[in-house]
Structure formats: C-alpha cells, structure tokens
Scaffold this active site. Sequence first.
Site, PDB file in Angstrom:
ATOM      1  NE  ARG A   1      -3.169   2.500   2.868  1.00  0.00           N
ATOM      2  CZ  ARG A   1      -3.034   3.272   3.949  1.00  0.00           C
ATOM      3  NH1 ARG A   1      -2.398   2.850   5.020  1.00  0.00           N
ATOM      4  NH2 ARG A   1      -3.559   4.467   3.974  1.00  0.00           N
TER       5      ARG A   1
ATOM      6  CG  HIS B   1      -0.847   8.822   3.617  1.00  0.00           C
ATOM      7  ND1 HIS B   1      -0.995   7.483   3.875  1.00  0.00           N
ATOM      8  CD2 HIS B   1      -0.338   9.358   4.756  1.00  0.00           C
ATOM      9  CE1 HIS B   1      -0.608   7.203   5.110  1.00  0.00           C
ATOM     10  NE2 HIS B   1      -0.185   8.334   5.667  1.00  0.00           N
TER      11      HIS B   1
ATOM     12  CD  GLU C   1      -4.134   7.620  10.468  1.00  0.00           C
ATOM     13  OE1 GLU C   1      -3.605   8.674  10.841  1.00  0.00           O
ATOM     14  OE2 GLU C   1      -3.822   6.510  10.941  1.00  0.00           O
TER      15      GLU C   1
ATOM     16  CG  ASN D   1      -4.539   3.484   9.119  1.00  0.00           C
ATOM     17  OD1 ASN D   1      -4.700   2.522   8.373  1.00  0.00           O
ATOM     18  ND2 ASN D   1      -4.059   4.641   8.695  1.00  0.00           N
TER      19      ASN D   1
ATOM     20  CE1 TYR E   1       0.877   2.428  13.587  1.00  0.00           C
ATOM     21  CE2 TYR E   1      -1.126   3.576  12.966  1.00  0.00           C
ATOM     22  CZ  TYR E   1       0.099   3.039  12.632  1.00  0.00           C
ATOM     23  OH  TYR E   1       0.552   3.108  11.338  1.00  0.00           O
TER      24      TYR E   1
ATOM     25  CD  GLU F   1      -1.096   3.732   8.328  1.00  0.00           C
ATOM     26  OE1 GLU F   1      -0.690   4.103   9.448  1.00  0.00           O
ATOM     27  OE2 GLU F   1      -1.318   4.509   7.389  1.00  0.00           O
TER      28      GLU F   1
HETATM   29  C1  NOJ Z   1      -0.740   6.731  10.623  1.00  0.00           C
HETATM   30  C2  NOJ Z   1      -0.355   7.463   9.386  1.00  0.00           C
HETATM   31  O1  NOJ Z   1      -1.199   7.090   8.333  1.00  0.00           O
HETATM   32  C3  NOJ Z   1       1.101   7.283   9.013  1.00  0.00           C
HETATM   33  O2  NOJ Z   1       1.417   8.243   8.043  1.00  0.00           O
HETATM   34  C4  NOJ Z   1       1.977   7.377  10.237  1.00  0.00           C
HETATM   35  O3  NOJ Z   1       3.331   7.331   9.925  1.00  0.00           O
HETATM   36  C5  NOJ Z   1       1.605   6.257  11.179  1.00  0.00           C
HETATM   37  N1  NOJ Z   1       0.248   6.457  11.604  1.00  0.00           N
HETATM   38  C6  NOJ Z   1       2.469   6.165  12.438  1.00  0.00           C
HETATM   39  O4  NOJ Z   1       2.272   7.275  13.225  1.00  0.00           O
END
Ligand code: NOJ
Length: 508
Positions: free
Chosen positions: A100, A145, A190, A330, A332, A401
């Site tokens: 991607r 992006h 995002e 995405n 985290y 992500e």
């Molecule tokens: C989400 C973002 O899409 C990406 O650009 C970024 O580097 C990562 N999070 C990590 O923070």
Amino acid sequence: MMMKRRLLIVALTDSKKIDNSGHEVRRFPDSLLFGTATASYQVEGAWNEDGKSENIWDRLTHTQPCLVKNCDTGDIADNSYYNYRRDVEMMRELGLDFYRFSLSWSRVLPTSFPDQINEAGVNYYNNLINEMLKYNIQPMITLYHWDLPQKLQELGGWANPHIVDWFSDYSRVMFELFGDRVKYWFTINEPREVCYQGYAGQSMAPAYNISGMAEYLCAKNLLVAHAKVYHMYNEEYRPTQGGLVGIVLSASWFEPENEGDEEAAEELRQFEWGSFAHPIFSESGDFPPVMKEKIAAKSAAQGFLRSRLPEFTSEEIDLIKGSSDFFGLNHYTTNLVYRNDTVNGMYSSVSYYDDIEVGFYQSTEWPETGATWLKMVPWGFYKLLTKIREDYNNPPVFITENGCASREGLDDDTRVTYYKSYLDVMLDAIEDGSDVRVYTAWSLMDNFEWLEGYYDRFGLYEVDYESSERTRTPRKSAFLYKEILRTRTLDMHFEPDATLPMTIDEGH
Ligand code: NOJ
C-alpha cells in the site's frame, strides 16, 4: 545439513494447532492478504525534481523547519523516487501479497488541476506498479495521504467546499492512468488526523489551530469528497476496471477509566472515529447523534447563531451512506477515558475537547514502544474489532496500518512482541466472526514520521539516513513477518534472527 522443518499440524480449536516442536501455532485464513504500507511524502524524496510542485509538507518543513524534530524534512526521505527497485526487492524478500503506497498529488498534477499532467511523475508510479506486478505483488493505492498541493491549501484546503471538485478531478485522472492495473483504492487516509491535527490543532500541516470550528468544516467536505469519488469509481470505472474502493479511518480503542466512565468513553469514540464511520457505515448515516447534540448545545450556550458542526443535506447523507467497499482501519493503541466537564480551563473556551468534555491518558503499566503516544495494548485492538463488527453489521475490514515505533537498531524485540500479540487478538476476533480480509504492517521501512522526523522508527527495515543510498537493512521484525507470511501461521515462540541473510524465496 539443515533439516527442513516440517509442520505437523494437529487440530485443537478453530485456528489453534500444535506443530511438531510442541508449540501451539495458529493458522490465518487462507484468503487473508498480508502487506506493508508507506506514504508518498514519508518516503519519496525528490521534493522539487522532475516537475513536482510544492505541497503543504514541503511548505511546513521549509518555512517552520524546527517544528519537526531535529529540523528534519522529507526533501530526500528514503529517496524511494530513485530506490523503487530496492523497495520492490524488499517486498519480495518478505513475500508480500500487496503493498500500500500513496500518490503525491503535486507530483502528477503540478498545477493541482488536470490541465497539466506531469509525465515524469506518472512514469515513476507506472514503473513502481509494473515492477510490483512482475512479481505478483498487488498495488494498493491511497489517493490522499496528507500532502495537499500548497496552492489548494491557500484556497482553504479541506475547509473549502470546492475541494469536492478538486479531489474528484484528481482522482478521475488517477483512475484513468493506473486503474487498468490497480484494483484496490483508498480515497483518504485518516480523516481524523487530517482534520483534527491539521485544522483544529497544529501537529500536522497546515497547522491551522482553529479548534472547534475548522475540523468540523473539514470533516464535512472530506466526507462529501470521499463519497463523490466512491460513486464516480462505482459508476464509471468499476464496470471495466473491477476494483474496490474505500476509506481508511484511524481508530484507537477508548476504554473507560472506571465503570462510571462508559458514557464518556463512548462519546469520545463517536467524536474521534464515529464522526467518519457513522456517516458511512451506520444504517442511519449522518454525523453521530451525540456529536450533533453536544456541539449544537455548546454552540448555542456560547452565543453562536448556529451549530459549529455544519449540517449535511439529506442528499449528502444518502450519498455518503454505504460509500465504502470495506472498513479501512489504521489501529495502533488504546487510551483510558474519564469525564471532564472543565476542559475549557485547559484550552480556549471553544474547542474540540471542550465540546466532548472528556480527558484521556495511557496507563503507566502498559508496555511502552518507541513513540510516546503508542503503548502496547493488544486487548484494545480486540475490543475495537468487536465493536466495529457489532455496530456496523460486520463489514469487511481491511487493516490498512498496524505497528509500533522503535529507535535505530536491528534488534527490535518490542516490535516483534507487538506484532505477535496484535495478530493473536486479531485471530481471536476473526474466530468470533469479524470479517478481516487484509492486514498491513506499518511500515515497510523507516520513514519521515511527520513532526517526529526520523526519530520514531516504524520500519520492518531500518533505513540509514547517513548513507546517500539510504541503505535498507532488515530488522528482527522483518524476519518474523516473513516467517508469518511463509507459513501463514502465528507461532508465539518463534524467535527471529536478524543476523541471517535475507533472501528471496522461490515464487517471489
Ligand atoms: C498513521 C499514518 O497514516 C502514518 O502516516 C503514520 O506514519 C503512522 N500512523 C504512524 O504514526
């Protein structure tokens, strides 16, 4: 002589099996696609070469240089504009199903509009796509992006409703140029970060800092722009190109600090990602009811003549509802949430967080990674996947992500643990019925981490920023990911060894 390890698999429960070394391994669904991701400004470099024009990150890093840690810029970044063959070689080493990446709007349309198409920029993306397809690696493209052409920003960017036409025109040209070979499209990466961090806050370009106002205008225009492009693809390109198109939302898990904080946690979820998910994936569409109510009530009390949250027309609500072939996610980390009615003591009286009336933080007991905001909390990922399944009628989910940061160095044991534990709970959610079809590790290699510059490293491969070649070297986590993809199983006991040579397996 090296003995080839044969997997002797004995059935336990759904995905749980025992291999011949006695370890429990879990099998991924055969149809699950694995890949990695990057984004144009974060890796390409060549910021002003071959006809590319200026975008908002070029402007921010050049005019407010030390807003970014160490005054880093993306001028050269990983130099992927020139290193794309090595990038594809790494994809082959890992055995990826897909990669991607995003397109730089100002590299292909230097005036921002379709009156001029920059051939050199188009050639770069054609070369990258064709090189990947040679080895059966599917390209997945993100149209936006975060690197808006600077000219469009000067016209207000995502706060100007004309962005709907600008983004549609740009996307049309991209479908025309690459859609014969690209079957997976993401409109916008995002939206929450685009609007909140860039327009309400100052931690992303264009750093407007107009909280409680600009992010809501941005959210409305962005959702309409996304939906227009979805329908354009659906009606004009899907019949001949046959691909999928959707949006990528960022969502952290928000856990109530105490039992009494469930309402506060749910309100934060609705503001933070429900604001984009509800209009697209819920049955009723529109912004989440709690968001509309809270902002309208605050606005009235503050003396505004209408809500600071703009309204959609009923045509717009219908246009946006259902406008994604999948839930691009995405994810985290996780935060703890508590009710805070006095947020405006901390911010100016009109602000996004004052509208929500919550506070949040991360527990000191959760394991840290290399980014201050990103602690390792796998159970939050499980809860999030469950909520998406339950709230939105089990949509197909593309994890677009997932990953964590480290510092320099190849021994990234924390990242190895992170990937194992997040994939483990993803399998739990799949067993419960979540329809996860795609998993993407962020990132293929270290890259420009926005305001953190090259300090926070997210790569499976380390990039040496001292070398003019921007040499890429696999970390331990690269060996782990390769093994997962090769066996299509997760063995929590597998210990990767970064001192081994990285090779390309047959068939890649
Ligand atoms: C989400 C973002 O899409 C990406 O650009 C970024 O580097 C990562 N999070 C990590 O923070």
